[in-house]
Design a protein around this motif. Sequence first.
Motif, short mmCIF file in Angstrom:
data_model
loop_
_atom_site.label_atom_id
_atom_site.label_comp_id
_atom_site.label_asym_id
_atom_site.label_seq_id
_atom_site.Cartn_x
_atom_site.Cartn_y
_atom_site.Cartn_z
N VAL A 100 32.65 -72.14 -7.69
CA VAL A 100 32.32 -70.95 -6.91
C VAL A 100 32.55 -69.71 -7.75
O VAL A 100 31.71 -68.80 -7.80
CB VAL A 100 33.12 -70.90 -5.59
CG1 VAL A 100 32.82 -69.61 -4.82
CG2 VAL A 100 32.84 -72.12 -4.74
N LEU A 101 33.69 -69.67 -8.44
CA LEU A 101 33.98 -68.53 -9.32
C LEU A 101 32.97 -68.45 -10.46
O LEU A 101 32.54 -67.36 -10.83
CB LEU A 101 35.40 -68.64 -9.88
CG LEU A 101 36.52 -68.55 -8.86
CD1 LEU A 101 37.88 -68.77 -9.54
CD2 LEU A 101 36.49 -67.24 -8.11
N GLU A 102 32.58 -69.60 -10.98
CA GLU A 102 31.57 -69.63 -12.05
C GLU A 102 30.22 -69.11 -11.54
O GLU A 102 29.51 -68.41 -12.26
CB GLU A 102 31.43 -71.04 -12.61
CG GLU A 102 32.64 -71.49 -13.41
CD GLU A 102 32.67 -72.97 -13.69
OE1 GLU A 102 31.70 -73.69 -13.35
OE2 GLU A 102 33.70 -73.44 -14.25
N GLU A 103 29.88 -69.45 -10.31
CA GLU A 103 28.64 -68.97 -9.73
C GLU A 103 28.68 -67.45 -9.56
O GLU A 103 27.70 -66.75 -9.82
CB GLU A 103 28.35 -69.66 -8.40
CG GLU A 103 27.11 -69.18 -7.69
CD GLU A 103 25.80 -69.40 -8.44
OE1 GLU A 103 24.79 -68.77 -8.06
OE2 GLU A 103 25.77 -70.20 -9.41
N LEU A 104 29.81 -66.95 -9.10
CA LEU A 104 29.96 -65.49 -8.99
C LEU A 104 29.86 -64.83 -10.35
O LEU A 104 29.21 -63.79 -10.49
CB LEU A 104 31.29 -65.13 -8.31
CG LEU A 104 31.37 -65.45 -6.82
CD1 LEU A 104 32.80 -65.25 -6.33
CD2 LEU A 104 30.41 -64.58 -6.02
N ALA A 105 30.48 -65.43 -11.35
CA ALA A 105 30.41 -64.88 -12.71
C ALA A 105 28.98 -64.90 -13.23
O ALA A 105 28.52 -63.96 -13.88
CB ALA A 105 31.33 -65.68 -13.64
N ARG A 106 28.25 -65.99 -12.92
CA ARG A 106 26.84 -66.09 -13.35
C ARG A 106 26.02 -64.97 -12.76
O ARG A 106 25.15 -64.40 -13.41
CB ARG A 106 26.26 -67.44 -12.93
CG ARG A 106 24.81 -67.66 -13.40
CD ARG A 106 24.17 -68.86 -12.73
NE ARG A 106 23.93 -68.68 -11.32
CZ ARG A 106 22.91 -67.95 -10.80
NH1 ARG A 106 22.06 -67.31 -11.59
NH2 ARG A 106 22.75 -67.85 -9.48
N ARG A 107 26.32 -64.62 -11.51
CA ARG A 107 25.56 -63.58 -10.82
C ARG A 107 25.94 -62.18 -11.26
O ARG A 107 25.20 -61.23 -10.98
CB ARG A 107 25.77 -63.69 -9.31
CG ARG A 107 25.21 -64.96 -8.72
CD ARG A 107 25.47 -64.99 -7.25
NE ARG A 107 25.07 -66.25 -6.65
CZ ARG A 107 25.13 -66.49 -5.36
NH1 ARG A 107 25.56 -65.56 -4.52
NH2 ARG A 107 24.76 -67.65 -4.87
N PHE A 108 27.09 -62.05 -11.89
CA PHE A 108 27.55 -60.72 -12.29
C PHE A 108 26.55 -60.10 -13.27
O PHE A 108 26.14 -60.72 -14.22
CB PHE A 108 28.93 -60.82 -12.96
CG PHE A 108 29.64 -59.53 -13.05
CD1 PHE A 108 29.61 -58.79 -14.22
CD2 PHE A 108 30.35 -59.04 -11.97
CE1 PHE A 108 30.26 -57.58 -14.30
CE2 PHE A 108 31.00 -57.84 -12.04
CZ PHE A 108 30.97 -57.10 -13.21
N GLY A 109 26.17 -58.89 -12.99
CA GLY A 109 25.22 -58.19 -13.85
C GLY A 109 23.77 -58.46 -13.50
O GLY A 109 22.87 -57.92 -14.13
N ILE A 110 23.54 -59.32 -12.50
CA ILE A 110 22.18 -59.59 -12.04
C ILE A 110 21.99 -58.81 -10.75
O ILE A 110 22.86 -58.82 -9.87
CB ILE A 110 21.98 -61.10 -11.76
CG1 ILE A 110 22.18 -61.93 -13.03
CG2 ILE A 110 20.59 -61.36 -11.16
CD1 ILE A 110 22.16 -63.42 -12.78
N SER A 111 20.88 -58.16 -10.62
CA SER A 111 20.59 -57.44 -9.39
C SER A 111 20.64 -58.41 -8.22
O SER A 111 20.10 -59.51 -8.28
CB SER A 111 19.20 -56.80 -9.47
OG SER A 111 18.69 -56.52 -8.18
N GLY A 112 21.31 -58.00 -7.15
CA GLY A 112 21.38 -58.83 -5.96
C GLY A 112 20.00 -59.15 -5.41
O GLY A 112 19.75 -60.25 -4.92
N LEU A 113 19.10 -58.19 -5.51
CA LEU A 113 17.74 -58.43 -5.03
C LEU A 113 17.03 -59.47 -5.89
O LEU A 113 16.33 -60.35 -5.37
CB LEU A 113 16.95 -57.11 -5.01
CG LEU A 113 17.47 -56.05 -4.04
CD1 LEU A 113 16.71 -54.74 -4.23
CD2 LEU A 113 17.38 -56.53 -2.61
#
Length: 112
Positions: A90-103
Amino acid sequence: MSDILDRLGEVLEQRRHADPDSSYVASLHAKGLNKILEKVGEEATETILAAKDSAADLDENHQAVVAETADLWFHSLVMLSHLGIDHRPVLEELARRFGISGLDEKAARTSE
């Protein structure tokens, strides 16, 4: 701060197999996934209600939002443990998303 999640993860794993009469976490596991999911839903609702109250009066209800969110996270970790899922992905998934636009991230999920 992820250290606390690691420590909590270890405790949750130990208590998963403990005597249900001696451990709240063990008692949840003994009652099964539906009971755990019920607790996650209950805590989600309580978090929402605390946030709504906090929006009306930040000074008095800020701590309630923190406490209810902690309950929600805790019960979510119990759910993951019950399903045999470590919290680290879960933490890795959050890290993967970091810096990516939520949209952009959401659009990528719906196109799969």
